[in-house]
Write a protein that holds these residues in place. Sequence first.
Motif, PDB file in Angstrom:
ATOM      1  N   GLY A 181      52.635 -36.763 -50.252  1.00 17.74           N
ATOM      2  CA  GLY A 181      53.437 -36.366 -49.022  1.00 17.74           C
ATOM      3  C   GLY A 181      54.854 -35.697 -49.738  1.00 17.74           C
ATOM      4  O   GLY A 181      55.149 -35.891 -50.723  1.00 17.74           O
ATOM      5  N   TYR A 209      49.970 -45.074 -45.371  1.00 15.23           N
ATOM      6  CA  TYR A 209      50.730 -44.329 -46.625  1.00 15.23           C
ATOM      7  C   TYR A 209      49.776 -44.186 -47.553  1.00 15.23           C
ATOM      8  O   TYR A 209      49.767 -43.185 -48.335  1.00 15.23           O
ATOM      9  CB  TYR A 209      51.993 -44.824 -46.889  1.00 15.23           C
ATOM     10  CG  TYR A 209      52.695 -44.129 -48.110  1.00 15.23           C
ATOM     11  CD1 TYR A 209      53.262 -42.798 -47.695  1.00 15.23           C
ATOM     12  CD2 TYR A 209      52.986 -44.557 -49.253  1.00 15.23           C
ATOM     13  CE1 TYR A 209      53.992 -42.212 -48.903  1.00 15.23           C
ATOM     14  CE2 TYR A 209      53.371 -44.133 -50.298  1.00 15.23           C
ATOM     15  CZ  TYR A 209      53.919 -42.823 -50.151  1.00 15.23           C
ATOM     16  OH  TYR A 209      54.599 -41.952 -51.038  1.00 15.23           O
ATOM     17  N   ALA A 233      46.562 -33.240 -43.695  1.00 13.22           N
ATOM     18  CA  ALA A 233      45.138 -34.014 -43.165  1.00 13.22           C
ATOM     19  C   ALA A 233      44.164 -33.212 -42.603  1.00 13.22           C
ATOM     20  O   ALA A 233      44.550 -31.872 -41.908  1.00 13.22           O
ATOM     21  CB  ALA A 233      45.668 -35.071 -42.405  1.00 13.22           C
ATOM     22  N   MET A 264      47.156 -41.501 -47.112  1.00  6.69           N
ATOM     23  CA  MET A 264      47.398 -40.123 -46.973  1.00  6.69           C
ATOM     24  C   MET A 264      47.394 -39.317 -48.084  1.00  6.69           C
ATOM     25  O   MET A 264      47.277 -39.837 -49.294  1.00  6.69           O
ATOM     26  CB  MET A 264      48.966 -40.173 -46.512  1.00  6.69           C
ATOM     27  CG  MET A 264      48.995 -40.612 -45.064  1.00  6.69           C
ATOM     28  SD  MET A 264      50.733 -40.745 -44.660  1.00  6.69           S
ATOM     29  CE  MET A 264      51.507 -39.211 -44.872  1.00  6.69           C
ATOM     30  N   LEU A 278      51.133 -36.170 -40.329  1.00  5.86           N
ATOM     31  CA  LEU A 278      49.962 -35.815 -40.690  1.00  5.86           C
ATOM     32  C   LEU A 278      49.599 -34.396 -40.137  1.00  5.86           C
ATOM     33  O   LEU A 278      49.680 -34.152 -38.733  1.00  5.86           O
ATOM     34  CB  LEU A 278      48.663 -36.596 -40.323  1.00  5.86           C
ATOM     35  CG  LEU A 278      48.773 -38.007 -41.011  1.00  5.86           C
ATOM     36  CD1 LEU A 278      47.660 -38.714 -40.273  1.00  5.86           C
ATOM     37  CD2 LEU A 278      48.491 -38.022 -42.500  1.00  5.86           C
TER      38      LEU A 278
END
Length: 330
Positions: A55, A49, A22, A52, A120
């Motif tokens: 991940g 989530y 991030a 984002m 993050l």
Amino acid sequence: MTDKTLDVLAIGNAIVDVIADADDAFLAGQSLDKGSMRLIDEGEAVRLYGLMNAGREVSGGSAGNTAAGLAALGCSAAFIGQVASDELGDIYKHDIEAEGVRFLVPARGDVGATARCLILVTPDAQRTMNTFLGAAQMLEAKDVDLAAVASAKILYLEGYLWDPAQPRAAMKAAIDAARAAGTRVAFTLSDSFCISRHRDDFLALIDAGRIDILFANEAEITELAGERAFEAAVAAVAARVPLLVVTRSAKGAVAIAGDERASVPAEPIARLVDTTGAGDLFAAGFLAGQAKGKSLETSLRLGAIAAAEVIQHYGARPEADLKALAAGLL
């Protein structure tokens, strides 16, 4: 005294980390304080989530990471934490057992979803954590294996788990069993927000002689002591606990036990990638040294080596051979 067949028994939140890159603008847009940890509910976990970047799922949790580090260093380690009977719970159990840690609490179907932490990571390698505790906060006193506590040289507890009432009762039961069995009790303050919520409780544990080894970082020790100056904070707390260990990021770490003080610099690294788990792995190295009867300085060096390994890659579990990195020290 019970025979000590286990080096360290860790109790903490059983959490699966979801780690994504991030930038500062994203953090600002979400009103997130860089480098902090906040507790969120399931709805916020789903919302964040969805925003984002892609991940990576890695089993985590502070005390679980420490247990994994201990096993990687060749120590016998066990872990107590609650997961749900779901996919993330299966992942967590598989991962920690694959790393050589005994996982002592069965999954349950009546505790909601397995905990997860949305992490993050900004380009400066700082991690901002958003934690949904889920099943982890449902750990109960009856889930504590008292025989395992008695068989351990050291019981290691994470401050993060002090917040919910049920796990707090479980930790108190474990401390009682440890004191009765001659097991040393180690406690990590975990985060300044834990101290702001439970400072009086933590100081009461310390002043009652229920903690033998206290772990803190620079921000946490000043918060606990109510002192702005680092050395003043260290002196104030060291006078109240048998062994104080304070990490200082790039400035290394110190340990104070009575009149003895040791310090080590941070280990050199090739590249800083992700600071997630640095304190957890430092604790693993230090506790490995203590469990094996090593000096304060050697224990600090082991902590610095383990922490340096984990901050050079994503995730809070070791990837390199820690035993090889620590050759000659254990």
